[in-house]
Motif scaffolding. Structure first.
Motif, PDB file in Angstrom:
ATOM      1  N   GLU A  29       0.835  -1.219   0.000  1.00 10.07           N
ATOM      2  CA  GLU A  29       0.000   0.000   0.000  1.00 10.07           C
ATOM      3  C   GLU A  29       0.862   1.259   0.000  1.00 10.07           C
ATOM      4  O   GLU A  29       0.557   2.234  -0.693  1.00 10.07           O
ATOM      5  CB  GLU A  29      -0.917  -0.017   1.223  1.00 10.07           C
ATOM      6  CG  GLU A  29      -2.019  -1.068   1.132  1.00 10.07           C
ATOM      7  CD  GLU A  29      -2.914  -1.059   2.356  1.00 10.07           C
ATOM      8  OE1 GLU A  29      -2.623  -0.260   3.281  1.00 10.07           O
ATOM      9  OE2 GLU A  29      -3.879  -1.843   2.391  1.00 10.07           O
ATOM     10  N   LEU A  54       0.968   4.063  -2.765  1.00  9.50           N
ATOM     11  CA  LEU A  54       0.747   5.484  -2.458  1.00  9.50           C
ATOM     12  C   LEU A  54       1.890   6.334  -2.987  1.00  9.50           C
ATOM     13  O   LEU A  54       1.680   7.402  -3.579  1.00  9.50           O
ATOM     14  CB  LEU A  54       0.609   5.649  -0.941  1.00  9.50           C
ATOM     15  CG  LEU A  54       0.367   7.082  -0.442  1.00  9.50           C
ATOM     16  CD1 LEU A  54      -0.948   7.625  -1.001  1.00  9.50           C
ATOM     17  CD2 LEU A  54       0.340   7.125   1.081  1.00  9.50           C
ATOM     18  N   ARG A  81       1.578   6.665  -6.708  1.00 11.03           N
ATOM     19  CA  ARG A  81       0.504   7.591  -7.108  1.00 11.03           C
ATOM     20  C   ARG A  81       0.902   9.044  -6.849  1.00 11.03           C
ATOM     21  O   ARG A  81       0.578   9.938  -7.639  1.00 11.03           O
ATOM     22  CB  ARG A  81      -0.766   7.231  -6.358  1.00 11.03           C
ATOM     23  CG  ARG A  81      -1.320   5.868  -6.756  1.00 11.03           C
ATOM     24  CD  ARG A  81      -2.618   5.538  -6.091  1.00 11.03           C
ATOM     25  NE  ARG A  81      -3.697   6.385  -6.562  1.00 11.03           N
ATOM     26  CZ  ARG A  81      -4.986   6.220  -6.261  1.00 11.03           C
ATOM     27  NH1 ARG A  81      -5.332   5.209  -5.472  1.00 11.03           N
ATOM     28  NH2 ARG A  81      -5.898   7.037  -6.720  1.00 11.03           N
ATOM     29  N   GLU A 118      -4.694  11.409  -0.960  1.00 12.37           N
ATOM     30  CA  GLU A 118      -5.448  10.813   0.140  1.00 12.37           C
ATOM     31  C   GLU A 118      -6.951  10.990  -0.073  1.00 12.37           C
ATOM     32  O   GLU A 118      -7.743  10.074   0.187  1.00 12.37           O
ATOM     33  CB  GLU A 118      -5.030  11.441   1.471  1.00 12.37           C
ATOM     34  CG  GLU A 118      -3.646  11.033   1.948  1.00 12.37           C
ATOM     35  CD  GLU A 118      -3.619   9.588   2.379  1.00 12.37           C
ATOM     36  OE1 GLU A 118      -4.680   9.022   2.669  1.00 12.37           O
ATOM     37  OE2 GLU A 118      -2.515   9.006   2.411  1.00 12.37           O
ATOM     38  N   LYS A 166      -8.005   8.598  -2.818  1.00 10.60           N
ATOM     39  CA  LYS A 166      -8.017   7.229  -2.304  1.00 10.60           C
ATOM     40  C   LYS A 166      -9.214   6.984  -1.399  1.00 10.60           C
ATOM     41  O   LYS A 166      -9.846   5.919  -1.421  1.00 10.60           O
ATOM     42  CB  LYS A 166      -6.718   6.951  -1.551  1.00 10.60           C
ATOM     43  CG  LYS A 166      -6.557   5.512  -1.115  1.00 10.60           C
ATOM     44  CD  LYS A 166      -5.211   5.296  -0.467  1.00 10.60           C
ATOM     45  CE  LYS A 166      -5.073   3.840  -0.039  1.00 10.60           C
ATOM     46  NZ  LYS A 166      -3.784   3.596   0.641  1.00 10.60           N
ATOM     47  N   GLU A 218     -12.202   6.485  -3.540  1.00  6.71           N
ATOM     48  CA  GLU A 218     -12.172   5.153  -4.161  1.00  6.71           C
ATOM     49  C   GLU A 218     -12.561   4.067  -3.162  1.00  6.71           C
ATOM     50  O   GLU A 218     -13.270   3.114  -3.491  1.00  6.71           O
ATOM     51  CB  GLU A 218     -10.782   4.871  -4.724  1.00  6.71           C
ATOM     52  CG  GLU A 218     -10.442   5.717  -5.942  1.00  6.71           C
ATOM     53  CD  GLU A 218      -9.024   5.480  -6.412  1.00  6.71           C
ATOM     54  OE1 GLU A 218      -8.284   4.756  -5.691  1.00  6.71           O
ATOM     55  OE2 GLU A 218      -8.642   6.003  -7.473  1.00  6.71           O
ATOM     56  N   THR A 219     -12.081   4.219  -1.913  1.00  6.59           N
ATOM     57  CA  THR A 219     -12.413   3.228  -0.878  1.00  6.59           C
ATOM     58  C   THR A 219     -13.908   3.203  -0.607  1.00  6.59           C
ATOM     59  O   THR A 219     -14.517   2.138  -0.455  1.00  6.59           O
ATOM     60  CB  THR A 219     -11.648   3.549   0.415  1.00  6.59           C
ATOM     61  OG1 THR A 219     -10.255   3.587   0.139  1.00  6.59           O
ATOM     62  CG2 THR A 219     -11.929   2.497   1.484  1.00  6.59           C
TER      63      THR A 219
END
Length: 693
Positions: A516, A520, A523, A603, A606, A609-610
């Protein structure tokens, strides 16, 4: 009587023929039996036996035997002859068959008239049936009683064609058209059946007359009687003096010849020479000695054992001693006693004619013993088998205990005669076919030794069963202990598996966190590069516009200085300077971006997306796999590998080694438990099957 005895050897084939004579349902295939065999093997007698059996049961059956058409050259008369060939012992069916015979003549006459009228050009308005169709319709409606106007007494029919190969080709074709194809098409399968007798060589040809899609054809092959069957037959017919091999050679095992030869032997008159020989031998014999002679002529050998068929043990020994010294017995060079065949045969013929009933009764008793003697060969074998058959099974240890010093003889006999025994794991048993003969032998010649042996074996088995019960209890206790050990090891391994699984999960979690972080980082770098590219693109657009404007102003000032009345150097120089600045002015290639802002932006993306994944689910495994592949292709992550201390690595190695040791112990204990279970089964089987019946 001879005929009935011969039929007993065909009982299996006769039963199969009778039980499967008709089809199971009206829509099933029509049943056909081919009785094949060489001439004289009893094919016709088997068919006659079938008819007698059905008639005796009172079954309503018509028998169609077209044998009469063999002598009729005119084929046009066959349909009128067939009704005359239909036989039955049932009065109702006989009367109906006579009426049906008239009906078939009437129908054939009607069809012939219609055919003649149409041939002369007269329109009848009716469709003309073929003679075969008329025959099939009348047979079903009138002979079998299956028509609309039937009297309710339905019957069945057996079409019996004897010696099919004896018919001419045209006759065979007529039988196929009228009796085979037409009746199969017209009548239900459970109402008719075909029984065809033929030679073995012609069976395949005859079978072609019965197509497989319409007929269920079964072939019963009849062979001549064999030597063992001839032997049994001669004993039952009270002809013990006749040589089996000579009789078989004389008759070739054919039932017809056997019946004639046996009948001739039974009716044969004793000659004067034989009468004189018998009278001379019996002269001066007491009643007791006469009884001994009467018994001896039925015995296959001269021995005290054989005489026990008719006398108690004491009298049997006396009879054997007297007969052995008489003219009826010859002594060989080796001291072996054998009967004087000529005198014995004369005595047999004389006694058979003098008192047939007594002779038959004595012969029935001796026949069983003769069969046993011929099967086992010698008295020693009979004695050993008699004793061993007292036991359900036996081992060498059992024999040593039961027979003590004599055990070696029994063990040697078992080893030298394996054909008498079935062998298991260290155990033997007398085969069932020989046990039946031994039981017959005991009934004929009771032995006190057998009873004593049974009692001794029963006591031995009681002690052995008690030991087996104790052994069984010990084995169960041992298995329980081993199962408890196995359970403890399983618990230990389960605990280690839980701990090691927790360690593996922790390792997987750290690897996932590293992935992860790497994702990160990738990205963020991608986002930073994208932002730099956007700003540089905007900066270049702005600087291009400014440079273009400077160049244009420089050109304007340059031309303004040139075109003025008094050429001005200053505007021209200023214009040139502006053009140079516009051309050589550098672009901006570096952009300073705050990483914190980019991280904050990533962040947020993300997080969105989560949330979206939480609504849609985790997605398919295929999508996750694709995402992982893309991540591997686009990045070269450098995950932070968690440092594992040497102590932790060593501890895990110790735990895994311990787990392997536990697994190894489990396999050993499991193998031991299986071995104990197998032994338990063997002991339980021995207890379930006593040594003595």
């Amino acid at each position: 009587m001879i005929k009935e005895l011969i039929r007993t050897f065909r009982s299996g084939q006769a039963a199969r023929l009778k039980d499967n004579l008709f089809g199971g349902s009206p829509t099933a295939k029509t049943q056909c039996f081919l009785l094949s065999g060489e001439k004289g093997t009893g094919k016709g007698d088997l068919a006659a036996q079938l008819r007698e059996s059905l008639d005796a049961e009172g079954q309503a059956v018509l028998w169609v035997d077209p044998a009469r058409i063999k002598e009729e050259p005119d084929q046009q008369k066959y349909h009128n002859l067939i009704p005359q060939c239909i036989k039955t012992n049932n009065p109702i069916l006989k009367k109906r068959a006579d009426q049906a015979a008239i009906e078939i003549g009437r129908e054939m006459h009607r069809v012939n008239n219609l055919a003649e009228m149409q041939a002369s050009g007269v329109a009848t308005g009716q469709e003309i049936e073929s003679p075969a169709q008329v025959w099939g319709k009348v047979f079903k409606n009138d002979f079998l009683g299956l028509g609309e106007d039937a009297d309710g007494n339905e019957s069945k029919a057996v079409i019996l064609v004897r010696d099919f190969e004896g018919y001419t080709k045209n006759q065979q074709l007529w039988i196929k058209e009228f009796l085979i194809d037409q009746l199969q098409e017209s009548c239900p399968a459970d109402s008719i059946s075909f029984v065809i007798t033929t030679t073995s060589g012609d069976a395949k040809i005859v079978k072609k007359f019965f197509p497989e899609d319409k007929f269920n054809t079964e072939t019963l092959e009849l062979s001549p009687l064999g030597e063992s069957q001839i032997e049994e037959l001669l004993l039952k017919l009270s002809l013990p003096e006749v040589s089996v091999s000579e009789f078989l050679s004389r008759t070739q095992g054919l039932p017809g010849k056997i019946a004639d030869a046996a009948d001739a032997l039974l009716k044969e008159e004793i000659d004067q020479e034989s009468i004189s020989m018998v009278q001379g031998f019996l002269e001066g014999c007491s009643d007791e000695q006469g009884a001994w002679v009467t018994a001896s002529v039925h015995l296959p050998e001269c021995s005290g054992e054989a005489f026990r068929l008719f006398f108690d043990e004491e009298n049997a020994q006396k009879a054997n001693a007297w007969i052995s010294k008489s003219q009826l017995v010859n002594k060989g060079a080796d001291g072996q006693a054998t009967y004087n065949k000529k005198l014995k045969d004369a005595l047999i013929k004389w006694m058979r004619q003098d008192d047939p009933e007594a002779f038959k009764a004595n012969n029935e008793t001796s026949a069983k013993f003769t069969k046993i003697v011929r099967k086992f060969g010698n008295a020693k074998s009979r004695t050993y088998l008699d004793h061993l058959a007292c036991l359900n099974y036996f081992s060498k240890t059992d024999l040593e205990f039961l027979f003590n010093d004599s055990a070696e003889g029994y063990i040697t006999f078992v080893e030298e005669n394996p054909g008498y025994f079935e062998e298991g794991t260290g155990k033997f048993r007398v085969m069932d076919e020989y046990k039946k003969l031994v039981h017959s032998y005991r009934e004929l010649v009771p032995s006190p030794m057998s009873e004593t042996l049974s009692n001794r074996a029963t006591e031995f088995w009681s002690d052995k069963a008690a030991d087996l019960q104790r052994r069984l209890a010990n084995l169960k206790a041992k298995r329980s202990v081993e199962e408890a050990k196995l359970g403890e090891l399983l618990n230990q391994r389960s605990s280690l598996d839980v701990f090691l699984r927790h360690e593996d999960e922790e390792k997987e979690r750290k690897e996932e966190e590293a992935k992860e972080k790497a994702e990160l980082h990738r990205r963020i770098q991608e986002e930073k590069q994208a932002e730099v590219n956007r700003r540089i693109k905007k900066s270049r657009t702005l600087h291009t516009a400014i440079n273009t404007a400077l160049i244009i102003l420089g050109v304007v000032f340059f031309y303004f200085g040139i075109l003025s009345k008094d050429t001005a150097v200053l505007p021209c120089a200023f214009g040139v300077c502006l053009i140079a600045v516009g051309i050589f002015r550098p672009y901006r290639n570096k952009v300073t971006i705050k990483t914190s802002k980019i991280e904050s932006k990533v962040e947020k993306v993300k997080s969105k997306e989560t949330k979206a994944l939480g609504k849609k689910g985790k997605g398919t495994k295929k999508e996750e796999a694709n995402a992982e592949e893309v991540a591997k292709e686009n990045t070269t992550p450098k995950p932070e590998t968690p440092a594992i201390l040497d102590e932790q690595s060593g501890a895990r190695y110790v735990l895994e080694f311990k787990r392997e040791q536990i697994s190894s112990k489990e396999e050993a204990i499991q193998s031991k438990i299986e071995e104990l279970s197998n032994t338990l089964k063997e002991v339980e089987q021995m207890l379930a099957e006593p040594l003595v019946a």
